[in-house]
Design an enzyme around this catalytic site. Structure first.
Site, mmCIF file in Angstrom:
data_model
loop_
_atom_site.group_PDB
_atom_site.id
_atom_site.type_symbol
_atom_site.label_atom_id
_atom_site.label_comp_id
_atom_site.label_asym_id
_atom_site.label_seq_id
_atom_site.Cartn_x
_atom_site.Cartn_y
_atom_site.Cartn_z
ATOM 1 N N PRO A 158 10.888 31.214 25.480
ATOM 2 C CA PRO A 158 9.756 32.077 25.100
ATOM 3 C C PRO A 158 9.292 31.799 23.678
ATOM 4 O O PRO A 158 8.174 32.172 23.307
ATOM 5 C CB PRO A 158 10.302 33.501 25.248
ATOM 6 C CG PRO A 158 11.766 33.383 25.425
ATOM 7 C CD PRO A 158 12.088 31.980 25.815
ATOM 8 N N GLU A 172 21.184 33.966 26.127
ATOM 9 C CA GLU A 172 20.267 33.973 24.976
ATOM 10 C C GLU A 172 19.738 32.573 24.655
ATOM 11 O O GLU A 172 19.150 32.351 23.597
ATOM 12 C CB GLU A 172 20.963 34.577 23.742
ATOM 13 C CG GLU A 172 21.303 36.042 23.878
ATOM 14 C CD GLU A 172 20.098 36.880 24.329
ATOM 15 O OE1 GLU A 172 18.990 36.687 23.812
ATOM 16 O OE2 GLU A 172 20.290 37.722 25.228
ATOM 17 N N ARG A 197 0.453 18.213 40.276
ATOM 18 C CA ARG A 197 -0.871 18.109 40.906
ATOM 19 C C ARG A 197 -1.821 17.218 40.115
ATOM 20 O O ARG A 197 -2.893 16.873 40.596
ATOM 21 C CB ARG A 197 -1.461 19.495 41.186
ATOM 22 C CG ARG A 197 -1.792 20.314 39.988
ATOM 23 C CD ARG A 197 -2.069 21.757 40.382
ATOM 24 N NE ARG A 197 -3.331 21.933 41.101
ATOM 25 C CZ ARG A 197 -4.534 21.922 40.530
ATOM 26 N NH1 ARG A 197 -4.644 21.709 39.245
ATOM 27 N NH2 ARG A 197 -5.617 22.121 41.252
ATOM 28 N N ASP A 219 -11.117 22.517 37.618
ATOM 29 C CA ASP A 219 -10.231 23.663 37.436
ATOM 30 C C ASP A 219 -10.564 24.449 36.183
ATOM 31 O O ASP A 219 -11.063 23.903 35.213
ATOM 32 C CB ASP A 219 -8.782 23.184 37.255
ATOM 33 C CG ASP A 219 -8.165 22.717 38.545
ATOM 34 O OD1 ASP A 219 -8.688 23.087 39.613
ATOM 35 O OD2 ASP A 219 -7.172 21.986 38.469
HETATM 36 C C1 LIG Z 1 16.770 35.798 28.431
HETATM 37 S S1 LIG Z 1 15.916 34.329 27.986
HETATM 38 C C2 LIG Z 1 16.369 34.144 26.295
HETATM 39 C C3 LIG Z 1 15.420 34.789 25.399
HETATM 40 C C4 LIG Z 1 15.737 34.583 23.924
HETATM 41 N N1 LIG Z 1 16.687 35.547 23.483
HETATM 42 C C5 LIG Z 1 14.457 34.768 23.128
HETATM 43 O O1 LIG Z 1 14.060 35.902 22.888
HETATM 44 O O2 LIG Z 1 13.818 33.745 22.822
HETATM 45 C C6 LIG Z 1 16.841 33.084 28.787
HETATM 46 C C7 LIG Z 1 16.084 31.817 29.086
HETATM 47 O O3 LIG Z 1 15.013 32.062 29.965
HETATM 48 C C8 LIG Z 1 14.003 31.102 29.746
HETATM 49 N N2 LIG Z 1 12.746 31.825 29.465
HETATM 50 C C9 LIG Z 1 12.593 33.147 29.320
HETATM 51 N N3 LIG Z 1 11.327 33.486 29.099
HETATM 52 C C10 LIG Z 1 10.621 32.333 29.100
HETATM 53 C C11 LIG Z 1 9.255 32.024 28.892
HETATM 54 N N4 LIG Z 1 8.361 32.969 28.634
HETATM 55 N N5 LIG Z 1 8.887 30.732 28.958
HETATM 56 C C12 LIG Z 1 9.780 29.764 29.196
HETATM 57 N N6 LIG Z 1 11.101 30.002 29.400
HETATM 58 C C13 LIG Z 1 11.523 31.274 29.341
HETATM 59 C C14 LIG Z 1 14.458 30.213 28.616
HETATM 60 O O4 LIG Z 1 15.090 29.068 29.176
HETATM 61 C C15 LIG Z 1 15.447 31.109 27.901
HETATM 62 O O5 LIG Z 1 16.371 30.388 27.132
#
Ligand SMILES: C[S@@+](CC[C@H](N)C(=O)[O-])C[C@H]1O[C@@H](n2cnc3c(N)ncnc32)[C@H](O)[C@@H]1O
Length: 273
Positions: A92, A119, A161, A176
């Site tokens: 994220p 995390e 795609r 698109d």
């Molecule tokens: C619970 S999340 C960890 C969040 C982390 N504590 C933070 O706030 O950045 C666990 C995993 O889900 C994935 N993930 C969660 N949200 C995501 C998003 N919006 N985009 C891409 N990957 C995501 C990532 O691989 C991340 O390491």
């Protein structure tokens, strides 16, 4: 294109066998390898996480299994004749995933995904592979998922795609929403198919006119209508020169006007404020 995905939930990647991506695999446009991270653990519980340095809630994914898994996936790929891998790290806190980034990734021959849980992954893993290959830290939106596998599916579908020969009609992704190279980056407007009437609802007459110029103009106006309503930020980011005379007329009808200096368009009320 080769894709490697290292995950503790290989079954989560099953949708990669379905529909467009599945067909691309079957046809050989995509060579997908899913690896179970726990294969590179050596304790009874197949541990992949540990407590965070510095304290705090949650667990962090350990360096060793990730390092060994990625080394193995990379070695396999090189042995199979692949080159120039790029690491795609769903997080994220990454760069927003956009159509532009999908196009950039679709031009790479080999993507290695590291969907995490808990995390996230010990930072040293990302830093280590960044010395060997480009790393794309990618967020699929401003929300937090429990893991990165859904993000891998999203990125893979958007990228697949775009690969040559994957879509039946090579033209279809050029129109698109967010397609790069359009005069302005607009959302696609509504689409219709047969029958011409359904539950008393017809389709816009212009679409039956056979007049290509008028149809193109109608589509453009609908794209402007939808973009101003749902993504005004896209309009605000466009230089005024991205809009032709007819666009400008439509924007005015929709309540937009040029900023002083006419470099960008803004909602009329914002200009007055
Ligand atoms: C619970 S999340 C960890 C969040 C982390 N504590 C933070 O706030 O950045 C666990 C995993 O889900 C994935 N993930 C969660 N949200 C995501 C998003 N919006 N985009 C891409 N990957 C995501 C990532 O691989 C991340 O390491």
């Amino acid at each position: 294109m080769r894709l490697d995905v290292v995950t503790i939930f290989p079954e989560y990647l099953e949708p990669l066998n379905v529909s467009l991506v599945g067909k691309a695999r079957a046809r050989g446009s995509l060579d997908v390898h899913v690896h179970d991270l726990r294969e590179w653990t050596y304790d009874r519980h197949n541990t992949v996480d540990d407590t965070p340095y510095g304290g705090g809630p949650g667990m962090v994914m350990k360096t060793e299994p990730w390092g060994e898994a990625l080394d193995q996936a990379l070695a396999d790929g090189y042995e199979a004749g692949r080159s120039a891998p790029a690491l795609v790290v769903p997080t994220p806190s990454g760069r927003p995933f956009t159509q532009e980034l999908a196009v950039e990734l679709s031009e790479r021959p080999w993507l290695v995904f590291t969907p995490a849980r808990y995390e996230g992954i010990d930072r040293r893993v990302i830093d280590e592979y960044a010395t060997r290959m480009p790393v794309y830290e990618v967020s699929i939106g401003d929300y937090v998922l429990a893991g990165g596998e859904a993000a891998v599916l999203v990125v893979t579908e958007a990228v697949a795609r775009l690969l040559p020969g994957v879509l039946g009609n090579a033209e279809s992704h050029r129109d698109d929403s967010f397609a790069p190279g359009a005069m302005a980056n607009l959302l696609e407007g509504p689409v219709y198919t047969k029958p011409p009437e359904w539950r008393g609802r017809g389709i816009p007459d212009v679409l039956l006119s056979g007049h290509h110029g008028k149809i193109a103009r109608w589509r453009r106006d609908e794209a402007l209508r939808r973009t101003t309503a749902n993504r005004p930020d896209l309009i605000e980011r466009c230089e005024a020169s991205a809009f032709d005379k007819k666009d400008r007329e439509m924007l005015s009808i929709l309540g937009w006007e040029p900023e002083p200096g006419a470099r960008f368009w803004r909602k009329a009320q914002d200009v007055e404020e």
